[in-house]
Design an enzyme around this catalytic site. Structure first.
Site, PDB file in Angstrom:
ATOM      1  N   HIS A   1     -27.800  23.953  11.183  1.00 58.56           N
ATOM      2  CA  HIS A   1     -27.911  22.513  10.920  1.00 58.56           C
ATOM      3  C   HIS A   1     -26.751  21.703  11.505  1.00 58.56           C
ATOM      4  O   HIS A   1     -26.276  20.743  10.884  1.00 58.56           O
ATOM      5  CB  HIS A   1     -28.011  22.243   9.410  1.00 58.56           C
ATOM      6  N   CYS A   2     -26.273  22.089  12.678  1.00 56.25           N
ATOM      7  CA  CYS A   2     -25.190  21.363  13.374  1.00 56.25           C
ATOM      8  C   CYS A   2     -23.905  21.285  12.564  1.00 56.25           C
ATOM      9  O   CYS A   2     -23.123  20.334  12.734  1.00 56.25           O
ATOM     10  CB  CYS A   2     -25.602  19.932  13.750  1.00 56.25           C
ATOM     11  N   SER A   3     -23.693  22.215  11.644  1.00 58.49           N
ATOM     12  CA  SER A   3     -22.450  22.133  10.875  1.00 58.49           C
ATOM     13  C   SER A   3     -21.875  23.523  10.599  1.00 58.49           C
ATOM     14  O   SER A   3     -21.924  24.019   9.467  1.00 58.49           O
ATOM     15  CB  SER A   3     -22.659  21.364   9.566  1.00 58.49           C
TER      16      SER A   3
END
Ligand code: PLP
Length: 387
Positions: free
Chosen positions: A343-345
């Site tokens: 999730h891009c994190s």
């Protein structure tokens, strides 16, 4: 429920909300067909009407976010651009920045790039459930700290961060606070001026229900930074200098006026429904999901359990199946859209201890129902039973 009883259930609203309220589609279509001019660029009726539409969007956002002067809200194409504007503008000359250990890559990557140029960064450690003790931030402040950047809620763990307490700490040291409200604008009460926030970055296409390609930034008076891009604004065209006043200082090039017409409709929809009511709705969905996952017995749930500490974004894994395989099965066999992976994190996954396996993420909007949650839980029960 049996496999094959397939309907479509969209539970990836933290990536982008879908569907949008009907008025968002209508407003975008109406603008495209009936208005069409370039805002701020000409003196004819279509340009003026277009400029008025953009202003109405600014005013609607100012009213929703507790901003008294709408011109302090500048439009960008998303939250990422708004975050970059502040990070690069504030840190281009060097210095120290404090961020948290659940930031999205839209903060972490620009900070990493700035570190290549000599900027120093300290990361306030969140607990594994993504919550943060504000004293962790205070402990990292230095004489040369030029910015504190903090997400309002983790897009992985759903945890709310104590931005009001952090704003008080920042004020004590006269350091500006940048809040990433990508996951909270529209679903959690925000009063920028009351909370003492200097920069608030938001995106239009999530819980504000606008089209993709819309977003923006609030900049408090006295905390202007250098622009990220320079160019035509329709104002002071005789000058080679970028205008100094907002919003023009940060709005070079033609705006996404079609999108902003839709965003205004989305913001008005949120304001009419009421952010508190939206939050109550998401509470009911989230609590049903958390209880259902717990009673499955095979789910590992990440993020805080108590509603006061979270939003309607839930990460979990099922024992015996990878997050990507589970998301694939949910989509293919049940028509359920969720997101899997990081999730891009990566920072948030490092904090939660899920960097290797990632998580399945379910994220709600006002458009979801308790039936959607029950359908998902039924699907998970079947899948868990077949493993
Ligand atoms: C916490 C957070 N910050 C920033 C972003 C970036 O938003 P956008 O893709 O609209 O720039 C996201 C998007 O998922 C997010 O969840």
């Amino acid at each position: 429920m049996r496999r094959g009883e397939k309907r479509e259930v969209y539970l990836d609203n933290a990536a982008t909300t879908w569907p949008k309220p009907e008025q968002v589609y209508l407003a975008t279509d109406r603008f495209a067909r009936e208005v069409g001019g370039n805002p701020g660029r000409s003196g004819h009726r279509r340009a003026l009407d277009s400029g008025r539409e953009v202003l109405r969007c600014r005013e609607a956002l100012a009213s929703l976010l507790g901003v008294s002067d709408p011109s302090r809200i500048v439009f960008t194409k998303n939250a990422t651009e708004a975050l970059n504007l502040v990070l690069q503008g504030r840190l281009r000359q060097g210095g120290h920045v404090v961020i948290t250990s659940v930031e999205h890559n839209s903060v972490w990557r620009p900070v990493r790039a700035l570190m290549e140029t000599g900027v120093e960064c300290s990361i306030a450690p969140c607990a594994p459930d993504g919550t943060l003790d504000p004293s962790e931030v205070a402990a990292l402040v230095r004489e040369d700290t030029r910015l504190i950047a903090c997400t309002h809620a983790s897009n992985v763990l759903g945890s709310l961060l104590p931005v009001e307490e952090i704003a008080r700490i920042a004020a004590e040291y006269d350091i500006p606070l940048l809040v990433d409200a990508a996951q909270t604008a529209g679903r959690y009460p925000i009063h920028v001026e009351g909370m003492g926030i200097q920069y608030l970055a938001f995106t239009g296409h999530k819980e504000l229900f606008g089209p993709q390609g819309t977003g923006g930034l609030y900049v408090a008076p006295g905390w202007e930074v250098e622009p990220l891009i320079y160019g035509g604004t329709g104002s002071l065209s005789e000058s080679a200098e970028q205008p100094g006043f907002l919003p023009d200082r940060y709005e070079s090039g033609t705006l996404n006026a079609w999108g902003l017409a839709g965003l205004r409709a989305g913001v008005e929809f949120v304001a009419t429904r009421g952010v508190e009511k939206i939050r109550d709705h998401e509470k009911a969905l989230t609590e049903r999901l958390l209880e259902g996952l717990e009673s499955l017995g095979k789910a590992v749930i990440y993020g805080p359990r108590r509603w006061v500490e979270r939003i309607g974004v839930v990460s979990f894994n099922l024992e015996g199946i990878s997050s990507s395989e589970l998301a694939y099965l949910l989509d293919e066999e049940y028509g359920i859209c969720v997101r899997s992976g990081l999730h891009c994190s990566p920072l948030a996954h490092n904090t939660a201890g899920t960097l290797r396996q990632g998580t399945v993420r379910v994220s709600f909007s006002l458009m979801n129902t308790l039936e959607d949650v029950d359908y998902l839980l039924g699907a998970l029960e079947e899948i868990a039973g077949s493993l």
